[in-house]
Design a protein around this motif. Structure first.
Motif, mmCIF file in Angstrom:
data_model
loop_
_atom_site.group_PDB
_atom_site.id
_atom_site.type_symbol
_atom_site.label_atom_id
_atom_site.label_comp_id
_atom_site.label_asym_id
_atom_site.label_seq_id
_atom_site.Cartn_x
_atom_site.Cartn_y
_atom_site.Cartn_z
ATOM 1 N N THR A 88 17.767 -30.208 -19.974
ATOM 2 C CA THR A 88 18.654 -30.074 -21.154
ATOM 3 C C THR A 88 19.131 -31.313 -21.255
ATOM 4 O OG1 THR A 88 19.266 -27.656 -20.521
ATOM 5 C CG2 THR A 88 20.597 -28.785 -21.974
ATOM 6 N N LEU A 89 19.372 -32.303 -20.503
ATOM 7 C CA LEU A 89 19.898 -33.601 -20.687
ATOM 8 C C LEU A 89 18.893 -34.184 -21.291
ATOM 9 C CD1 LEU A 89 22.647 -35.001 -19.899
ATOM 10 C CD2 LEU A 89 21.669 -35.992 -18.132
ATOM 11 N N ILE A 90 17.641 -34.236 -20.977
ATOM 12 C CA ILE A 90 16.515 -34.829 -21.694
ATOM 13 C C ILE A 90 16.381 -34.133 -23.039
ATOM 14 C CG2 ILE A 90 14.178 -35.399 -21.593
ATOM 15 C CD1 ILE A 90 14.117 -35.185 -18.640
ATOM 16 N N GLY A 91 16.609 -32.888 -23.091
ATOM 17 C CA GLY A 91 16.352 -32.258 -24.397
ATOM 18 C C GLY A 91 17.624 -32.598 -25.366
ATOM 19 N N MET A 92 18.768 -33.104 -24.785
ATOM 20 C CA MET A 92 19.739 -33.470 -25.639
ATOM 21 C C MET A 92 19.400 -34.916 -26.337
ATOM 22 S SD MET A 92 23.391 -34.888 -24.556
ATOM 23 C CE MET A 92 22.816 -36.133 -23.690
ATOM 24 N N LEU A 93 18.704 -35.808 -25.516
ATOM 25 C CA LEU A 93 18.097 -36.938 -26.017
ATOM 26 C C LEU A 93 17.095 -36.767 -27.142
ATOM 27 C CD1 LEU A 93 17.873 -39.217 -22.826
ATOM 28 C CD2 LEU A 93 19.718 -39.109 -24.362
ATOM 29 N N ALA A 94 16.196 -35.829 -26.905
ATOM 30 C CA ALA A 94 15.106 -35.570 -27.933
ATOM 31 C C ALA A 94 15.936 -35.032 -29.217
ATOM 32 C CB ALA A 94 14.437 -34.372 -27.449
ATOM 33 N N ALA A 95 16.991 -34.103 -29.028
ATOM 34 C CA ALA A 95 17.738 -33.437 -30.124
ATOM 35 C C ALA A 95 18.459 -34.503 -31.057
ATOM 36 C CB ALA A 95 18.792 -32.434 -29.680
ATOM 37 N N ILE A 96 19.033 -35.562 -30.187
ATOM 38 C CA ILE A 96 19.813 -36.828 -30.906
ATOM 39 C C ILE A 96 18.909 -37.595 -31.856
ATOM 40 C CG2 ILE A 96 20.814 -38.882 -30.605
ATOM 41 C CD1 ILE A 96 22.259 -37.527 -28.003
ATOM 42 N N THR A 97 17.504 -37.624 -31.222
ATOM 43 C CA THR A 97 16.323 -38.455 -31.747
ATOM 44 C C THR A 97 15.802 -37.530 -33.193
ATOM 45 O OG1 THR A 97 15.813 -39.603 -29.661
ATOM 46 C CG2 THR A 97 14.401 -39.818 -31.571
ATOM 47 N N TYR A 98 15.361 -36.269 -32.791
ATOM 48 C CA TYR A 98 14.617 -35.832 -33.522
ATOM 49 C C TYR A 98 15.264 -34.617 -34.603
ATOM 50 C CZ TYR A 98 10.627 -37.723 -31.135
ATOM 51 O OH TYR A 98 9.745 -38.671 -30.337
ATOM 52 N N THR A 99 16.090 -33.954 -34.003
ATOM 53 C CA THR A 99 16.683 -32.977 -34.603
ATOM 54 C C THR A 99 17.737 -33.546 -35.508
ATOM 55 O OG1 THR A 99 16.498 -31.364 -32.783
ATOM 56 C CG2 THR A 99 17.973 -30.761 -34.362
ATOM 57 N N ALA A 100 18.570 -34.415 -35.248
ATOM 58 C CA ALA A 100 19.619 -34.973 -35.920
ATOM 59 C C ALA A 100 18.922 -35.620 -37.319
ATOM 60 C CB ALA A 100 20.415 -36.039 -35.105
ATOM 61 N N TYR A 101 17.956 -36.392 -37.021
ATOM 62 C CA TYR A 101 17.149 -36.926 -38.095
ATOM 63 C C TYR A 101 16.479 -35.803 -39.256
ATOM 64 C CZ TYR A 101 13.997 -39.619 -41.109
ATOM 65 O OH TYR A 101 13.113 -40.147 -42.211
ATOM 66 N N GLY A 102 15.860 -34.802 -38.464
ATOM 67 C CA GLY A 102 15.213 -33.804 -39.267
ATOM 68 C C GLY A 102 16.096 -33.011 -40.002
ATOM 69 N N MET A 103 17.448 -32.752 -39.756
ATOM 70 C CA MET A 103 18.490 -32.080 -40.425
ATOM 71 C C MET A 103 18.852 -32.767 -41.781
ATOM 72 S SD MET A 103 20.884 -30.747 -37.489
ATOM 73 C CE MET A 103 22.441 -30.090 -38.635
ATOM 74 N N SER A 104 18.363 -34.007 -41.818
ATOM 75 C CA SER A 104 18.710 -34.863 -43.232
ATOM 76 C C SER A 104 17.222 -35.039 -43.810
ATOM 77 C CB SER A 104 19.347 -36.180 -42.973
ATOM 78 O OG SER A 104 18.437 -36.955 -42.025
ATOM 79 N N ALA A 105 16.220 -35.388 -42.903
ATOM 80 C CA ALA A 105 15.057 -35.669 -43.792
ATOM 81 C C ALA A 105 14.299 -34.377 -44.432
ATOM 82 C CB ALA A 105 14.022 -36.109 -42.605
ATOM 83 N N LEU A 106 14.364 -33.030 -43.554
ATOM 84 C CA LEU A 106 13.918 -31.867 -44.012
ATOM 85 C C LEU A 106 14.485 -31.470 -45.680
ATOM 86 C CD1 LEU A 106 11.899 -29.466 -43.754
ATOM 87 C CD2 LEU A 106 13.614 -28.221 -42.497
ATOM 88 N N PRO A 107 15.610 -31.401 -45.747
ATOM 89 C CA PRO A 107 16.140 -30.992 -47.034
ATOM 90 C C PRO A 107 15.855 -32.069 -48.115
ATOM 91 C CG PRO A 107 18.133 -31.227 -45.497
ATOM 92 C CD PRO A 107 16.748 -31.298 -44.846
ATOM 93 N N LEU A 108 15.993 -33.234 -47.678
ATOM 94 C CA LEU A 108 15.939 -34.397 -48.911
ATOM 95 C C LEU A 108 14.327 -34.302 -49.110
ATOM 96 C CD1 LEU A 108 18.259 -37.103 -47.780
ATOM 97 C CD2 LEU A 108 18.499 -35.601 -49.563
ATOM 98 N N ASN A 109 13.419 -34.368 -48.372
ATOM 99 C CA ASN A 109 12.049 -34.338 -48.858
ATOM 100 C C ASN A 109 11.813 -33.125 -49.405
ATOM 101 O OD1 ASN A 109 11.488 -36.591 -47.143
ATOM 102 N ND2 ASN A 109 10.911 -35.703 -45.585
ATOM 103 N N LEU A 110 12.322 -32.086 -49.310
ATOM 104 C CA LEU A 110 11.993 -30.814 -50.232
ATOM 105 C C LEU A 110 12.509 -31.014 -51.604
ATOM 106 C CD1 LEU A 110 12.824 -27.680 -47.716
ATOM 107 C CD2 LEU A 110 10.739 -28.554 -48.809
ATOM 108 N N ILE A 111 13.815 -31.683 -51.686
ATOM 109 C CA ILE A 111 14.501 -31.982 -53.088
ATOM 110 C C ILE A 111 13.552 -32.969 -53.638
ATOM 111 C CG2 ILE A 111 16.572 -32.792 -54.385
ATOM 112 C CD1 ILE A 111 18.087 -31.726 -51.747
#
Length: 523
Positions: A183-206
């Motif tokens: 989960t600690l490694i998953g936290m690093l992956a979430a910081i890298t990918y999920t945090a960016y995806g939460m902004s990139a996904l909606p703005l790419n759709l718009i």
């Protein structure tokens, strides 16, 4: 059963959508589908866990007639065994099956290698992952969470105490330590990918993508310009003189550039005339609406996470306790919304499920946009219809790790709800009646919290796995601050970036593409 079939169908469609048409392999495909399905099924266990502990009690704080001590214990054990099974499968996938398949196909790139040699080499490298898994289990099993009461105990008594601890916990500590490490490694992956995806996904759709016709016109102009440069360089050798080495290098680069531009021309022509492009154009207003909805949801999560972390910073028991907080001193939107939705079954469970799926889809979007990196070296790109088998295996492993961290993210957003669900317990309240001028003690229901008696409120099994070791909880707390920072950076970057190319990924440094015509779904 129906939900399992739906999950498998989604995983099959998703993997086939991104899988390379030239390098499709049965074993890697099955592994990717199975791993992705395990990730989704594991994420679905959290709302089930919360529902079961809540369903055992009435809203007035009393246990239901059927929910006696034995039945409650059986339900808790059933959920715990579900976690044991799924988490064990995750350990098997992360530390054995996915590495084995990955190294097998890495060796397969060498045409001179036999099947037997491929298996032996893959097993040799996989053995290192298995050793790491065994070490994590051993450390988790023999790190005592309690200490012997007798300080004058002999060494044998201390060793005996460790084995008694291991037996009494039924291996919970060992599995919890291993899963917390992942989960600690998953936290690093979430910081890298999920945090960016939460902004990139909606703005790419718009913002959408660039026009295929306009890109084709620009590409044609680039082709003409490159051809003119090539002709200019070749004209220097018309009289028979050899070209200088500098011109030869420039000519080679221009010819490579020309091949790429002509490849782009074929892709753009195909996409411009495809029915899928026209269909996507008709759905453009719907994509804008979804983009606005997703960015609002992202802001809701970020505000809730910030307030929750701020509450821990101001009112928690400190780093030595893993920043455990007793009650909620600063309310956040999600923590306020979930108790309201609890009054109408099953709206709160639907919301939790939506939150989990949102984290998964934004993680997928982040991985697609960023690609798979090892520090500053890009290993693989994730492209529709052009993703190599090894990249798909990496993708599924990253999603497995992120799903493990998702449970703690939801706990950070609504800690009391994840611990106890909608449970209430009875407390004595002194009520004064004006007619009789006396006090009467009557039991009144109160929402379960950390101060509740253990026999009155049942803690979810998820919480037991999350907070077995305080130092992991402390790391997750600091990881949440990093998550918020990366989201803000990603939001700024996504706002500044222009529209994506309609054939993004077809460039000179993309090693995963082919000269074949693209899939009609590549838009």
């Amino acid at each position: 059963m129906t939900s399992s079939i739906a999950i498998l169908a989604f995983c099959w469609i998703y993997v086939r959508k991104y899988q390379s048409q030239r390098e499709s392999e049965v074993v890697s495909t099955i592994t990717a589908i199975f791993s992705l399905a395990i990730a989704l099924i594991t994420s679905a266990l959290l709302p089930v866990d919360i529902f079961l502990v809540s369903y055992m009690k009435n809203q007035n704080g009393t246990f239901k007639d059927w929910a006696n001590a034995n039945v409650s214990r059986q339900i808790e054990d059933t959920v715990l065994y579900g976690y044991y099974t799924l988490y064990s499968v995750i350990l098997f996938c992360v530390f054995f099956w996915i590495p084995f398949v990955y190294f097998y196909y890495e060796e397969k790139d060498d045409d001179d290698t036999s099947k037997c040699t491929q298996i032996k080499t893959a097993f040799k490298y996989t053995l290192g992952f298995a050793v790491i898994c065994a070490l994590l289990l051993l450390v988790g099993a023999f790190v005592p969470l309690n200490v012997p009461n007798n300080k004058n105990s002999t060494e044998w008594e201390k060793v005996k105490f460790l084995f008694e601890e291991l037996g009494s916990s039924h291996g919970l500590a060992a599995l919890s330590f291993s899963i917390s490490s992942l989960t600690l490694i998953g936290m690093l992956a979430a910081i890298t990918y999920t945090a960016y995806g939460m902004s990139a996904l909606p703005l790419n759709l718009i913002k959408g993508t660039r026009s295929a016709a306009y890109e084709r016109l620009e590409n044609t102009e680039d082709i003409e310009e490159v051809e003119q440069h090539i002709q200019t360089i070749k004209s220097k050798s018309k009289d028979g003189r050899p070209l200088p080495s500098r011109d030869k290098r420039a000519l080679k680069q221009l010819e490579e550039r020309l091949r790429t531009l002509r490849k782009r021309e074929r892709h753009l022509e195909f996409i411009e005339n495809s029915w899928w492009t026209k269909f996507c154009g008709a759905l453009r207003p719907l994509k804008i609406i979804w983009g606005i909805f997703f960015i609002l949801v992202a802001l809701l999560f970020v505000i809730s996470l910030f307030l929750s972390n701020l509450d821990k910073a101001l009112h928690s028991a400190g780093i030595d306790s893993g920043f455990i907080i007793f009650g909620a001193n600063l309310s956040n939107p999600l923590n306020m919304l979930l108790p309201v939705l609890q009054t109408v079954f099953p709206l709160d469970y639907i919301l939790i499920t939506i939150i989990i799926m949102y984290f998964i889809f934004t993680s997928m979007a982040g991985i697609r946009n960023i690609g798979i990196w090892f520090f500053w070296v890009r290993l693989y790109k994730i492209r529709r219809g052009r993703t190599r088998p090894q990249a798909l295996l990496f993708l599924c492993m990253i999603l497995l790790l992120i799903v493990l961290h998702t449970s703690y993210m939801i706990y950070s957003l609504a800690p009391q709800y994840v611990m106890y669900g909608s449970q209430n317990y009875l407390i004595e309240s002194n009520i004064t009646y004006d007619d009789h001028k006396n006090n009467s003690a009557l039991p009144v229901p109160k929402r379960c919290d950390a101060d509740a008696p253990e026999d009155q409120c049942t803690v979810t099994r998820t919480y037991l796995f999350l907070h077995k070791f305080w130092f992991f909880s402390a790391a997750y707390y600091f990881g949440n601050w990093a998550f918020l920072g990366v989201f803000l950076i990603g939001l700024i970057v996504s706002c500044c970036k222009g529209k994506k190319s309609v054939i993004e990924g077809v460039d000179e440094d993309d090693s995963d593409i082919s000269d074949d015509e693209p899939s009609v779904y590549s838009v």
